[in-house]
Every structure is written in C-alpha cells, then in structure tokens.
Design a protein around this motif. Structure first.
Motif, PDB file in Angstrom:
ATOM      1  N   PHE A   1       0.797  -1.105  -0.117  1.00 51.26           N
ATOM      2  CA  PHE A   1      -0.154  -0.067  -0.080  1.00 51.26           C
ATOM      3  C   PHE A   1       1.002   1.091  -0.106  1.00 51.26           C
ATOM      4  O   PHE A   1       0.603   2.286  -0.650  1.00 51.26           O
ATOM      5  N   TYR A   2       2.115   1.183   0.783  1.00 55.13           N
ATOM      6  CA  TYR A   2       2.952   2.604   0.677  1.00 55.13           C
ATOM      7  C   TYR A   2       3.481   2.478  -0.678  1.00 55.13           C
ATOM      8  O   TYR A   2       3.313   3.675  -1.244  1.00 55.13           O
ATOM      9  N   LEU A   3       3.942   1.413  -1.175  1.00 55.03           N
ATOM     10  CA  LEU A   3       4.571   1.664  -2.564  1.00 55.03           C
ATOM     11  C   LEU A   3       3.605   2.172  -3.315  1.00 55.03           C
ATOM     12  O   LEU A   3       3.904   3.235  -4.167  1.00 55.03           O
TER      13      LEU A   3
ATOM     14  N   ALA B   1      10.519  10.874  -6.480  1.00 53.20           N
ATOM     15  CA  ALA B   1       9.700   9.951  -6.007  1.00 53.20           C
ATOM     16  C   ALA B   1       9.719   8.501  -6.801  1.00 53.20           C
ATOM     17  O   ALA B   1       9.949   7.294  -6.268  1.00 53.20           O
ATOM     18  N   ILE B   2       9.839   8.411  -8.160  1.00 55.30           N
ATOM     19  CA  ILE B   2      10.156   7.368  -8.874  1.00 55.30           C
ATOM     20  C   ILE B   2      11.262   6.792  -8.259  1.00 55.30           C
ATOM     21  O   ILE B   2      11.679   5.565  -8.367  1.00 55.30           O
ATOM     22  N   ASP B   3      12.505   7.637  -8.325  1.00 54.07           N
ATOM     23  CA  ASP B   3      13.797   7.045  -7.833  1.00 54.07           C
ATOM     24  C   ASP B   3      13.537   6.163  -6.513  1.00 54.07           C
ATOM     25  O   ASP B   3      14.270   5.293  -6.479  1.00 54.07           O
ATOM     26  N   LYS B   4      12.980   6.699  -5.580  1.00 54.69           N
ATOM     27  CA  LYS B   4      12.692   6.159  -4.404  1.00 54.69           C
ATOM     28  C   LYS B   4      11.952   4.848  -4.584  1.00 54.69           C
ATOM     29  O   LYS B   4      12.264   3.989  -3.982  1.00 54.69           O
ATOM     30  N   LEU B   5      10.887   4.801  -5.320  1.00 49.79           N
ATOM     31  CA  LEU B   5      10.408   3.642  -5.607  1.00 49.79           C
ATOM     32  C   LEU B   5      11.154   2.620  -6.198  1.00 49.79           C
ATOM     33  O   LEU B   5      11.268   1.468  -5.670  1.00 49.79           O
ATOM     34  N   LEU B   6      11.980   2.941  -7.092  1.00 52.64           N
ATOM     35  CA  LEU B   6      12.800   1.851  -7.714  1.00 52.64           C
ATOM     36  C   LEU B   6      13.984   1.438  -6.438  1.00 52.64           C
ATOM     37  O   LEU B   6      14.486   0.231  -6.550  1.00 52.64           O
ATOM     38  N   GLU B   7      14.325   2.318  -5.750  1.00 51.30           N
ATOM     39  CA  GLU B   7      15.103   1.827  -4.521  1.00 51.30           C
ATOM     40  C   GLU B   7      14.495   1.047  -3.588  1.00 51.30           C
ATOM     41  O   GLU B   7      15.006  -0.157  -3.099  1.00 51.30           O
ATOM     42  N   LEU B   8      13.119   1.334  -3.233  1.00 47.38           N
ATOM     43  CA  LEU B   8      12.653   0.395  -2.070  1.00 47.38           C
ATOM     44  C   LEU B   8      12.242  -0.885  -2.878  1.00 47.38           C
ATOM     45  O   LEU B   8      11.891  -1.992  -2.131  1.00 47.38           O
ATOM     46  N   ASP B   9      11.707  -0.618  -4.021  1.00 46.87           N
ATOM     47  CA  ASP B   9      11.222  -2.028  -4.960  1.00 46.87           C
ATOM     48  C   ASP B   9      12.006  -2.445  -5.958  1.00 46.87           C
ATOM     49  O   ASP B   9      11.745  -2.132  -7.545  1.00 46.87           O
TER      50      ASP B   9
ATOM     51  N   ASP C   1      10.737  -4.093  -9.032  1.00 46.10           N
ATOM     52  CA  ASP C   1       9.844  -3.237  -9.662  1.00 46.10           C
ATOM     53  C   ASP C   1       8.554  -4.016  -9.749  1.00 46.10           C
ATOM     54  O   ASP C   1       7.616  -3.908 -10.871  1.00 46.10           O
ATOM     55  N   LYS C   2       8.069  -4.194  -8.720  1.00 47.00           N
ATOM     56  CA  LYS C   2       6.643  -5.179  -8.383  1.00 47.00           C
ATOM     57  C   LYS C   2       5.310  -4.100  -8.792  1.00 47.00           C
ATOM     58  O   LYS C   2       4.341  -4.758  -9.282  1.00 47.00           O
ATOM     59  N   VAL C   3       5.743  -2.835  -8.585  1.00 47.04           N
ATOM     60  CA  VAL C   3       4.521  -1.817  -8.689  1.00 47.04           C
ATOM     61  C   VAL C   3       4.721  -1.068  -9.966  1.00 47.04           C
ATOM     62  O   VAL C   3       4.195  -0.139 -10.165  1.00 47.04           O
ATOM     63  N   ASN C   4       5.822  -1.702 -10.799  1.00 48.88           N
ATOM     64  CA  ASN C   4       5.820  -0.995 -12.204  1.00 48.88           C
ATOM     65  C   ASN C   4       6.541   0.525 -12.186  1.00 48.88           C
ATOM     66  O   ASN C   4       5.931   1.251 -13.282  1.00 48.88           O
ATOM     67  N   ALA C   5       7.178   0.725 -11.321  1.00 45.03           N
ATOM     68  CA  ALA C   5       7.564   2.155 -11.373  1.00 45.03           C
ATOM     69  C   ALA C   5       8.505   2.428 -12.537  1.00 45.03           C
ATOM     70  O   ALA C   5       8.478   3.542 -13.168  1.00 45.03           O
ATOM     71  N   SER C   6       9.278   1.377 -13.086  1.00 37.53           N
ATOM     72  CA  SER C   6       9.960   1.755 -14.205  1.00 37.53           C
ATOM     73  C   SER C   6       8.971   2.274 -15.460  1.00 37.53           C
ATOM     74  O   SER C   6       9.576   2.956 -16.189  1.00 37.53           O
ATOM     75  N   VAL C   7       8.005   2.043 -15.414  1.00 42.77           N
ATOM     76  CA  VAL C   7       6.940   2.632 -16.449  1.00 42.77           C
ATOM     77  C   VAL C   7       7.099   3.938 -16.602  1.00 42.77           C
ATOM     78  O   VAL C   7       7.218   4.859 -17.130  1.00 42.77           O
TER      79      VAL C   7
END
Length: 179
Positions: A124-126, A148-156, A159-165
């Motif tokens: 949920f956080y991601l 925020a995208i960079d933080k998502l890619l660091e945390l995940d 890439d389970k939440v597809n931040a790379s998109v």
C-alpha cells in the motif's frame, strides 16, 4: 519523526491477516460501506457521488477503502490536484501503518517488507508513493515526481509496482516524438 522499531512487521500470520483485512475493507462501518457503494452507483453524477464519498469519509476518515474511493473519484474525474491531496493522505497513513518515517525521502529498503508483494501494508505504501509520483509529474512538478520514482525503484528494485513505466515516461519528457 524518529524512526521506530518495526514490531508490526514481525507479526504472526493471523495478526498480519487482520491488518490486511482492515486495509482492504474489514473494519469499515456498514454505513460507510453503503456510501461507497452509492458513490459507485452514482459515479456519473459528480455532486451526488462526491457527497456519498464525503459521508463515508466522515464515518471512517482514516480507512484505506474510503481514501482509495476518494482518490479514484478525483483521479477519474480529472481533478488531479485533489487526487494528489488524497495520495498524500494515503502516503502518510501508509507510513504510520508501516512505522516508517513521515518523509518518504528518508525511507529505506530495509525499513519494511517492500520485497514481498504479499506484504499488504508495505505494498500500500509503494502504491501510494507511485500515485504521488505520477500526479506530481502530471501536475508539472517533474523533479519531485522523478525523485519519488527513484525512491520507488530503490525500495522495490524488482519493480513489483511497475515504477519503471513512470521512469520511462520521465525519460521521454521534453523529447519530441520523432527523436
């Protein structure tokens, strides 16, 4: 806010299931649930749907189901500034629920079980951070969105939440289609 110990992350299966159920709808007062259903049924009538969402929010102001309903309403109605406000509320709630620093910039990969897609609260956080990143970019706050995208890619990193998109979109910003 000082970083707290993560005792909630060491809960047994049943305790974690109770929290996951609360996040996804368990614990929602019946009247709030009814207002969410009515908002969905009256989605085409902005004023009526929004009033039902506000009623649900008055009954369960911090419940994820209500916040997600508000977010989706604003998002799909193109009211992105209001959707961003709800995304920020979701992010703050998710930080509290996961025992994370209130500032997403200070959260680290080991602070929660971000690597497990089955871990509902970290997921949920991601997703809240992803919504925040996307809306920041849509509203022209490109640098904050990219951070925020960079933080998502660091945390995940898987890439389970597809931040790379979103990262791909960020890379294309300012480039002509014919480049």
């Amino acid at each position: 806010m000082p970083h707290r110990l993560h005792s909630e992350l060491t809960m047994s299966g049943p305790e974690q299931s109770l929290l996951a159920g609360a996040l996804l709808g368990a614990g929602l007062p019946a009247e709030a649930h009814r207002h969410l259903e009515l908002a969905g049924a009256d989605f085409q009538s902005d004023a009526v749907a929004e009033q039902h969402l506000r009623e649900a929010q008055m009954l369960a102001p911090d419940h994820a189901a209500v916040l997600i309903g508000l977010y989706r309403f604003y998002f799909y109605k193109g009211r992105l500034g209001e959707a961003l406000g709800v995304a920020q509320t979701c992010l703050a709630k998710a930080a509290r629920d996961n025992g994370l620093d209130a500032d997403w910039r200070n959260v680290r990969r080991g602070d929660a079980e971000f690597s497990s897609y089955a871990a509902i609260l970290p997921r949920f956080y991601l997703f809240a951070l992803k919504a925040y990143a996307y809306l920041q970019m849509r509203l022209g706050n490109i640098d904050d969105g990219h951070a925020a995208i960079d933080k998502l890619l660091e945390l995940d990193p898987t890439d389970k939440v597809n931040a790379s998109v979103l990262n791909d979109v960020w890379k294309r910003i300012g480039h002509d289609d014919d480049e």
